[in-house]
Write a protein that holds these residues in place. Structure first.
Motif, mmCIF file in Angstrom:
data_model
loop_
_atom_site.group_PDB
_atom_site.id
_atom_site.type_symbol
_atom_site.label_atom_id
_atom_site.label_comp_id
_atom_site.label_asym_id
_atom_site.label_seq_id
_atom_site.Cartn_x
_atom_site.Cartn_y
_atom_site.Cartn_z
ATOM 1 N N ARG A 119 27.374 -64.737 -114.988
ATOM 2 C CA ARG A 119 28.660 -65.146 -114.440
ATOM 3 C C ARG A 119 28.932 -66.590 -114.831
ATOM 4 N NH1 ARG A 119 30.041 -62.497 -109.698
ATOM 5 N NH2 ARG A 119 31.996 -63.667 -109.854
ATOM 6 N N SER A 120 30.190 -66.956 -114.859
ATOM 7 C CA SER A 120 30.563 -68.344 -115.119
ATOM 8 C C SER A 120 31.785 -68.687 -114.281
ATOM 9 C CB SER A 120 30.856 -68.580 -116.608
ATOM 10 O OG SER A 120 31.931 -67.771 -117.039
ATOM 11 N N PHE A 121 31.815 -69.946 -113.828
ATOM 12 C CA PHE A 121 32.893 -70.418 -112.975
ATOM 13 C C PHE A 121 33.277 -71.832 -113.405
ATOM 14 C CE2 PHE A 121 30.105 -67.608 -110.642
ATOM 15 C CZ PHE A 121 30.956 -66.714 -110.017
ATOM 16 N N THR A 122 34.481 -72.241 -113.049
ATOM 17 C CA THR A 122 34.929 -73.610 -113.308
ATOM 18 C C THR A 122 35.628 -74.157 -112.070
ATOM 19 O OG1 THR A 122 37.031 -72.807 -114.241
ATOM 20 C CG2 THR A 122 35.219 -73.234 -115.793
ATOM 21 N N ASN A 123 35.727 -75.476 -112.017
ATOM 22 C CA ASN A 123 36.461 -76.168 -110.950
ATOM 23 C C ASN A 123 35.970 -75.784 -109.549
ATOM 24 O OD1 ASN A 123 38.130 -77.415 -112.891
ATOM 25 N ND2 ASN A 123 39.444 -75.603 -112.954
ATOM 26 N N LEU A 124 34.694 -76.051 -109.304
ATOM 27 C CA LEU A 124 34.095 -75.829 -107.995
ATOM 28 C C LEU A 124 33.784 -77.178 -107.347
ATOM 29 C CD1 LEU A 124 31.477 -73.117 -109.054
ATOM 30 C CD2 LEU A 124 33.801 -72.722 -108.224
ATOM 31 N N TYR A 125 33.299 -77.146 -106.104
ATOM 32 C CA TYR A 125 32.789 -78.357 -105.487
ATOM 33 C C TYR A 125 31.662 -77.997 -104.537
ATOM 34 C CZ TYR A 125 35.660 -77.249 -101.344
ATOM 35 O OH TYR A 125 36.230 -76.649 -100.253
ATOM 36 N N VAL A 126 30.776 -78.973 -104.287
ATOM 37 C CA VAL A 126 29.595 -78.760 -103.468
ATOM 38 C C VAL A 126 29.878 -79.212 -102.042
ATOM 39 C CG1 VAL A 126 27.124 -79.221 -103.222
ATOM 40 C CG2 VAL A 126 28.184 -79.272 -105.483
ATOM 41 N N ASP A 127 29.414 -78.390 -101.082
ATOM 42 C CA ASP A 127 29.564 -78.759 -99.673
ATOM 43 C C ASP A 127 28.284 -78.393 -98.933
ATOM 44 O OD1 ASP A 127 30.706 -79.743 -97.403
ATOM 45 O OD2 ASP A 127 31.871 -77.934 -96.952
ATOM 46 N N LEU A 128 28.021 -79.078 -97.818
ATOM 47 C CA LEU A 128 26.891 -78.739 -96.960
ATOM 48 C C LEU A 128 27.434 -78.018 -95.738
ATOM 49 C CD1 LEU A 128 24.675 -81.968 -97.129
ATOM 50 C CD2 LEU A 128 24.344 -79.798 -98.328
#
Length: 383
Positions: free
Chosen positions: A38-47
């Motif tokens: 799989r491939s993805f773009t324009n994500l962000y990390v959160d806790l």
């Protein structure tokens, strides 16, 4: 033959972080165990805080709609350690693929590229080069251990942008590789270390809209381990592009591909291999392979053509005056015939020699040598 890890070096070259995680329920994607590639773009990390008291927050990757793409609990230490330190940061791209472990237990291999603050400045920029082709000669096949002895880069018409040899900092001999590319320790004894040129090399990579190599993972891994980098979207593997298009497979030797497109040359020199790669890529792109005449015309500027024309006009005027003078002195028009024939022979020889010298110079051949065939690839399994 030993298998070397080119993915790790490539990840560095692409500015990506690489880690793995087990398919044991410790990592989920949208509530499911991730499978396949799989491939993805324009994500962000959160806790994400957990309801159970005392539980560490999960590191989650969210898409632009706030949907969970990857949910990583703290017990998945490898993946969690990579992601948790980037909480709150945007991610430019995420890729994963399923692999089989040594014990038979499947696991996922993951690549994450964190958004660079300079990326916005790079968007819309104009590139100096549309295409650049690079090649390396090395002390061996292991990018984590061996070193670059020669790096060459050419543009889309075979003009040399960079071609230098380097003295390794850790190796003193490389007998197996030397039998292939003939670069001896003595020949690079007075050369600089490649580390002294990294800033200039990076500047060249940044100036190209597209960067190509033949069996790109090999070269990119060596460059990545030196700290050099390039966007994955701007890089291409000419070997795989040609092999897929021409044969429906993944691999082919550069010498074989070059021969198939009608180009012959002497392999295992970085510059020569660059030009061969350029020729193969031209075939992939539907362009004709460059000939020796193309190389000569490539370097002939309009001002050079005008200068040559003026020179030959002056030559013919002086020749005509000389012929007429000789005919008048000897009072015989019959003298014009041998004089004209001699003049034409002299001109044709001079013109032929000058043109051959230009062709040799453009194609990188020594002066006075005829180019009977174009620049004749290399097996990546014998560098």
């Amino acid at each position: 033959m030993a298998r070397f890890d080119y993915d790790a070096g490539q990840s560095l070259f692409f500015n990506e972080e690489r880690f793995t995680f087990p398919l044991s329920g410790s990592v989920t994607s949208g509530g499911r165990i991730p499978t396949g590639s799989r491939s993805f773009t324009n994500l962000y990390v959160d806790l994400a805080e957990q309801e159970r008291a005392g539980s560490k927050p999960h590191a989650v990757l969210l898409d632009s709609d706030g949907q969970i793409v990857l949910d990583v609990p703290a017990r998945a230490t490898g993946a969690y350690g990579h992601l948790a330190t980037h909480a709150g940061e945007p991610i430019e791209s995420l890729r994963w693929r399923r692999k089989g472990g040594m014990s038979g237990s499947p696991y996922m291999e993951c690549w994450v590229r964190y958004a660079d603050h300079d990326d916005e400045e790079m968007e819309g920029r104009s590139f100096r080069y549309g295409q650049l082709f690079l090649d390396t000669e090395t002390t061996g096949l292991d990018p984590a251990h061996d070193e670059i002895l020669q790096l060459a880069i050419v543009d889309s018409e075979g003009r040399v942008v960079w071609d230098r040899k380097y003295k390794p900092t850790r190796h003193t001999v490389w007998p197996e590789a030397q039998t292939v590319h003939h670069i001896s320790p003595e020949s690079v004894r007075k050369c600089p270390a490649i580390q002294s040129d990294l800033e200039e090399i990076q500047s060249i990579l940044d100036s190209a809209e597209h960067v190509y190599a033949f069996n790109a993972p090999f070269d990119f891994a060596f460059l990545g381990n030196l700290g050099l980098h390039c966007d994955r979207e701007r890089t291409h593997d000419t070997m795989r592009e040609y092999a897929r298009k021409a044969h429906g497979r993944e691999y082919i030797k550069l010498t074989e591909a070059a021969k198939e497109v009608g180009y012959s040359y002497k392999p295992h020199d970085a510059k020569a291999d660059c030009i061969a790669t350029m020729q193969v890529q031209r075939s992939v792109d539907g362009k004709p392979v460059m000939t020796s005449d193309d190389f000569a015309k490539r370097d002939m500027k309009p001002c050079d053509i005008k200068t040559m024309r003026r020179k030959w006009i002056v030559y013919w005027v002086l020749l005509a005056v000389t012929v007429v003078f000789v005919a008048l002195v000897f009072a015989s028009l019959w003298m014009l015939i041998p004089a004209v024939l001699l003049a034409f022979f002299t001109w044709s020889q001079a013109h032929s020699n000058e043109l051959q010298a230009q062709i040799n110079e453009a194609a990188g051949l020594p002066a006075g040598r005829e180019q009977k065939c174009l620049l004749p690839s290399k097996s990546r399994h014998a560098r």
